[in-house]
Design an enzyme around this catalytic site. Sequence first.
Site, short mmCIF file in Angstrom:
data_model
loop_
_atom_site.label_atom_id
_atom_site.label_comp_id
_atom_site.label_asym_id
_atom_site.label_seq_id
_atom_site.Cartn_x
_atom_site.Cartn_y
_atom_site.Cartn_z
N HIS A 150 -9.40 3.53 -1.62
CA HIS A 150 -9.12 4.96 -1.50
C HIS A 150 -8.01 5.37 -2.45
CE1 HIS A 150 -6.48 2.98 1.44
NE2 HIS A 150 -5.65 4.00 1.28
N HIS A 169 -0.79 9.59 -0.33
CA HIS A 169 -2.20 9.86 -0.59
C HIS A 169 -2.36 11.35 -0.93
CE1 HIS A 169 -2.04 6.46 2.24
NE2 HIS A 169 -3.05 5.99 1.55
N GLU A 222 -6.10 0.24 -2.71
CA GLU A 222 -5.87 1.58 -3.26
C GLU A 222 -6.06 1.65 -4.77
OE1 GLU A 222 -2.75 3.32 0.02
OE2 GLU A 222 -1.90 2.48 -1.82
#
Length: 194
Positions: free
Chosen positions: A33, A70, A117
């Site tokens: 992500h 994020h 990530e």
Amino acid sequence: MTIEEHVVLVGDDGHALGTAPKTSVHGRETPLHLAFSSYVFDREGRVLLTRRADHKITWPGVWTNSCCGHPLPGEAVDRAVVRRLSYELGLTAERADLLLPTFSYRAVMANGIVEHELCPVYRVVVDTPVVPNPDEVAEVRWMPWKEFAEGVAGGLLVVSPWCREQVPLLVELGSDPMTWQPAPVTALPPAARV
């Protein structure tokens, strides 16, 4: 009513696959992500280190770079950096300079929880005082960049796994963080371009 924060899921090709609730993506099967890391410097070239709050799901109580987070779906990553610096450290930043546009990592904690990530890395220069948010940050410390980078390289400083991987890549950009040349936004993987 609190709206649950979502993160952008990313395929191996760097394209966005959709979104998922942030609370659902950090576990033993963490999907790739979109995230970011930032290194905050003062005008003397010292880097701001933070110790993660003890209740964090991943790497609680561990020293790391200044701020990670994020971007929200549809949010430019550099704007997410500025937003999180304000929330976590009370810092006002004019801009965030992209340094490592394609940095990615996967790390596994002793308890099996995984971080996975696509994590572009940014530099931010500030001249405002740090006001840590205890929900996010347990402790802060300013350190000369050279001392920090040498401490990480020599294993004298224990830092988060992503920070340990990022520091040598940043050192390759030159000895003075203030002279590092930003990368173009077009160098970001597609999922990180808004």
